[in-house]
Scaffold this active site. Structure first.
Site, PDB file in Angstrom:
ATOM      1  N   PHE A  48      -4.028  26.718  12.852  1.00 23.38           N
ATOM      2  CA  PHE A  48      -2.574  26.934  13.019  1.00 23.38           C
ATOM      3  C   PHE A  48      -2.186  28.396  12.823  1.00 23.38           C
ATOM      4  CE2 PHE A  48      -2.846  22.513  13.144  1.00 23.38           C
ATOM      5  CZ  PHE A  48      -1.730  22.049  13.809  1.00 23.38           C
ATOM      6  N   CYS A  80       6.984  16.307  17.605  1.00 20.64           N
ATOM      7  CA  CYS A  80       7.086  16.170  16.141  1.00 20.64           C
ATOM      8  C   CYS A  80       7.672  17.391  15.430  1.00 20.64           C
ATOM      9  CB  CYS A  80       5.721  15.846  15.557  1.00 20.64           C
ATOM     10  SG  CYS A  80       5.145  14.213  16.051  1.00 20.64           S
TER      11      CYS A  80
HETATM   12  N1  LIG Z   1       3.504  11.618  19.001  1.00 20.40           N
HETATM   13  C1  LIG Z   1       2.836  12.098  17.970  1.00 20.40           C
HETATM   14  O1  LIG Z   1       1.956  12.938  18.110  1.00 20.40           O
HETATM   15  C2  LIG Z   1       3.129  11.602  16.563  1.00 20.40           C
HETATM   16  C3  LIG Z   1       2.230  11.906  15.518  1.00 20.40           C
HETATM   17  C4  LIG Z   1       2.509  11.443  14.240  1.00 20.40           C
HETATM   18  C5  LIG Z   1       3.667  10.698  14.002  1.00 20.40           C
HETATM   19  N2  LIG Z   1       4.535  10.436  15.034  1.00 20.40           N
HETATM   20  C6  LIG Z   1       5.719   9.629  14.762  1.00 20.40           C
HETATM   21  O2  LIG Z   1       5.452   8.298  15.200  1.00 20.40           O
HETATM   22  C7  LIG Z   1       6.652   7.699  15.731  1.00 20.40           C
HETATM   23  C8  LIG Z   1       6.417   7.246  17.158  1.00 20.40           C
HETATM   24  O3  LIG Z   1       6.170   8.394  17.946  1.00 20.40           O
HETATM   25  P1  LIG Z   1       5.666   8.283  19.462  1.00 20.40           P
HETATM   26  O4  LIG Z   1       5.427   9.672  19.924  1.00 20.40           O
HETATM   27  O5  LIG Z   1       4.567   7.291  19.536  1.00 20.40           O
HETATM   28  O6  LIG Z   1       6.983   7.672  20.156  1.00 20.40           O
HETATM   29  P2  LIG Z   1       7.193   7.177  21.652  1.00 20.40           P
HETATM   30  O7  LIG Z   1       8.582   7.528  21.992  1.00 20.40           O
HETATM   31  O8  LIG Z   1       6.052   7.658  22.500  1.00 20.40           O
HETATM   32  O9  LIG Z   1       7.044   5.585  21.553  1.00 20.40           O
HETATM   33  C9  LIG Z   1       7.926   4.743  20.879  1.00 20.40           C
HETATM   34  C10 LIG Z   1       7.872   3.364  21.555  1.00 20.40           C
HETATM   35  O10 LIG Z   1       8.615   2.422  20.770  1.00 20.40           O
HETATM   36  C11 LIG Z   1       9.237   1.504  21.638  1.00 20.40           C
HETATM   37  N3  LIG Z   1      10.317   0.800  20.902  1.00 20.40           N
HETATM   38  C12 LIG Z   1      11.476   1.302  20.404  1.00 20.40           C
HETATM   39  N4  LIG Z   1      12.148   0.330  19.746  1.00 20.40           N
HETATM   40  C13 LIG Z   1      11.400  -0.789  19.803  1.00 20.40           C
HETATM   41  C14 LIG Z   1      11.546  -2.121  19.294  1.00 20.40           C
HETATM   42  N5  LIG Z   1      12.612  -2.491  18.549  1.00 20.40           N
HETATM   43  N6  LIG Z   1      10.593  -3.025  19.565  1.00 20.40           N
HETATM   44  C15 LIG Z   1       9.515  -2.686  20.306  1.00 20.40           C
HETATM   45  N7  LIG Z   1       9.313  -1.442  20.796  1.00 20.40           N
HETATM   46  C16 LIG Z   1      10.241  -0.500  20.549  1.00 20.40           C
HETATM   47  C17 LIG Z   1       9.712   2.372  22.802  1.00 20.40           C
HETATM   48  O11 LIG Z   1       9.951   1.611  23.958  1.00 20.40           O
HETATM   49  C18 LIG Z   1       8.510   3.331  22.956  1.00 20.40           C
HETATM   50  O12 LIG Z   1       7.559   2.821  23.886  1.00 20.40           O
HETATM   51  C19 LIG Z   1       7.746   8.757  15.567  1.00 20.40           C
HETATM   52  O13 LIG Z   1       8.406   8.548  14.346  1.00 20.40           O
HETATM   53  C20 LIG Z   1       6.964  10.055  15.502  1.00 20.40           C
HETATM   54  O14 LIG Z   1       7.651  11.055  14.804  1.00 20.40           O
HETATM   55  C21 LIG Z   1       4.278  10.853  16.311  1.00 20.40           C
END
Ligand SMILES: NC(=O)c1ccc[n+]([C@@H]2O[C@H](COP(=O)([O-])OP(=O)(O)OC[C@H]3O[C@@H](n4cnc5c(N)ncnc54)[C@H](O)[C@@H]3O)[C@@H](O)[C@H]2O)c1
Length: 435
Positions: A252, A263
């Site tokens: 980093f 994020c």
């Molecule tokens: N993307 C990353 O690299 C990463 C890494 C670590 C943590 N996170 C955290 O993890 C969480 C998810 O991130 P992401 O990037 O996977 O999000 P994303 O937006 O790619 O996916 C979220 C999914 O949840 C679904 N969803 C929403 N409400 C729902 C419900 N009530 N029932 C069923 N499905 C539902 C949506 O349709 C979507 O497909 C966030 O809080 C994020 O900050 C993300």
């Protein structure tokens, strides 16, 4: 063990597939019927290296399936993961918890038998208490434990990160829940990954503190890069010189156009808001967010400077649109404010990205797209490398030069060495310009 994973995004789908690969029985649930239909048809809705192989293999062996219906899988599960999005709330920057809390209500209505509800989404401190309140209010009869288990995977290396984590953080005081979590992650700690048991609030804070710290490290080296440009120094050598110190570490410390992604931007802002509400403001993180924000658009001025100050009527070729390589994720990508600023300054932009163009077209609809790096460079006044995809590291620079109107290369990721770019006017980050 039976697992229900609520949310099939980058985190839910990867975690679900990896848990299935450990031998658990996993149902991934998502509200998005189109996504579930594609997954059932064997199609992966996101780009993540190796995920298609993992999903297909585990689905074929009957350990992984997909559903739009939450109640059935939740009723059967011993562990229910909440892995839905927590974007920035419009207007104030706090984490938008509406998806998490909706999922919690739906889960509460469906649980049966002792169930561990695990929040994997990144949520502000105290959210676990709120999820628990929803559980006890909606279903006073339910036997549940609410645990925080933040996820640290990086897009582009998500499976490797999930299977070889630096640590697994489990926030709970409930002994039965600890046992369920230990069983879930057993293959990993057999592999020596440390499990850190903490209070739920501490676990929630660890995730935000980790992201804020990494964002700070990036922003620090970006500012050192600016100083290098002013006073004459090479930021890559500075980064190596400090990164070899074990107390600092070399990761980093890559200077660039500013951090983006799904994020860091939203998590730093959410943490700032939490800290302000708690009257313990995080001044360093506040500055990091502000500096980074200004930097992304500021990169357009660097491009303009490379072309003598004005971009009006100029054609700018942009290589790389996603916020980093090996993902199709465009959320908060530095390319977006950069390209917007380039067009605001009168430039015509043509872009190419190996996998991100379908997503990019939704946010950057007014630019031209090319089908390869050389077509992108055709007739351009400057070529700007914004995302360091592997295929941009070994471009045929003679061929690029031959098709460009002016041989100007702006390398915002320091992919090339100054000595490699013969015949170009070359501008990078925190290193002396050439030509
Ligand atoms: N993307 C990353 O690299 C990463 C890494 C670590 C943590 N996170 C955290 O993890 C969480 C998810 O991130 P992401 O990037 O996977 O999000 P994303 O937006 O790619 O996916 C979220 C999914 O949840 C679904 N969803 C929403 N409400 C729902 C419900 N009530 N029932 C069923 N499905 C539902 C949506 O349709 C979507 O497909 C966030 O809080 C994020 O900050 C993300």
């Amino acid at each position: 063990m039976r697992v229900a994973m609520i949310g099939c995004g980058y985190v839910g789908l990867v975690s679900g597939a990896c848990f299935a690969d450990f031998g658990h029985q996993v149902t991934c649930v998502d509200k998005d019927a189109g996504k579930i239909a594609r997954l059932r048809a064997g199609e992966i809705p996101i780009f993540e290296p190796d995920l298609d192989r993992l999903v297909t293999a585990n689905a074929r062996e009957g350990r992984l399936d997909f559903s739009t219906e939450l109640p059935g899988p939740v009723a059967q599960a011993e562990a229910v993961f909440i892995a839905v999005g927590t974007p920035s709330r419009r207007g104030d920057g706090h984490a938008d918890l509406s998806y998490v809390l909706t999922a919690a209500r739906e889960i509460a209505a469906a649980v049966s038998g002792f169930t561990v509800i695990v929040t994997k989404s990144t949520v502000p401190v105290g959210t676990g208490d709120e999820v628990e309140r929803i559980m006890t209010e909606t279903r006073p009869d339910a036997d549940v434990a609410v645990v925080s288990n933040p996820e640290f995977l990086r897009e582009g290396a998500a499976i490797q990160d999930f299977k070889h984590p630096d640590r697994i953080v489990v926030g709970t005081a409930d002994e039965r829940a600890k046992k369920v979590m230990a069983d879930l992650y057993r293959p990993l700690y057999l592999n020596q990954a440390p499990i850190l048991y903490t209070s739920r609030r501490t676990a929630e804070l660890i995730k935000y503190a980790a992201n804020a710290f990494l964002a700070t490290k990036i922003t620090f080296i970006n500012e050192i890069a600016d100083l290098c440009e002013k006073v004459g120094g090479d930021v890559q050598q500075v980064a190596r010189g400090i990164g070899l110190d074990n107390r600092i570490g070399g990761k980093f410390l890559h200077a660039g156009p500013g951090f983006g992604g799904s994020c860091f931007p939203k998590d730093t802002i959410a943490l700032i808001k939490t800290a302000q509400d708690a009257e313990a403001p995080l001044r360093i993180v506040e500055t990091v967010a502000a500096v980074n924000d200004a930097r992304k658009r500021g990169m357009a001025r660097k491009v303009a400077a490379a072309l003598g100050g004005s971009l009006r009527g100029k054609t700018i070729a942009v290589l790389g649109l996603t916020f980093k390589p090996n993902t199709d994720d465009m959320r908060e990508a530095p390319s977006i404010p950069l390209i917007t600023a380039l067009t605001d300054m009168g430039a015509r932009v043509r872009a190419y990205d190996p996998v991100g163009m379908p997503q990019a077209r939704r946010v950057l609809s007014d630019i031209e797209y090319a089908d390869g790096p050389y077509a992108c460079a055709e007739g351009a006044d400057a070529l700007v490398i914004v995302t360091e995809w592997e295929q941009f590291r070994a471009l045929d620079l003679e061929r690029i030069k031959a098709v460009m109107k002016q041989a100007v290369l702006v390398d915002l990721r320091n992919v090339y060495r100054t000595e490699d770019v013969d015949g170009f006017s070359y501008h990078s980050i925190g290193r002396p310009d050439r030509g």
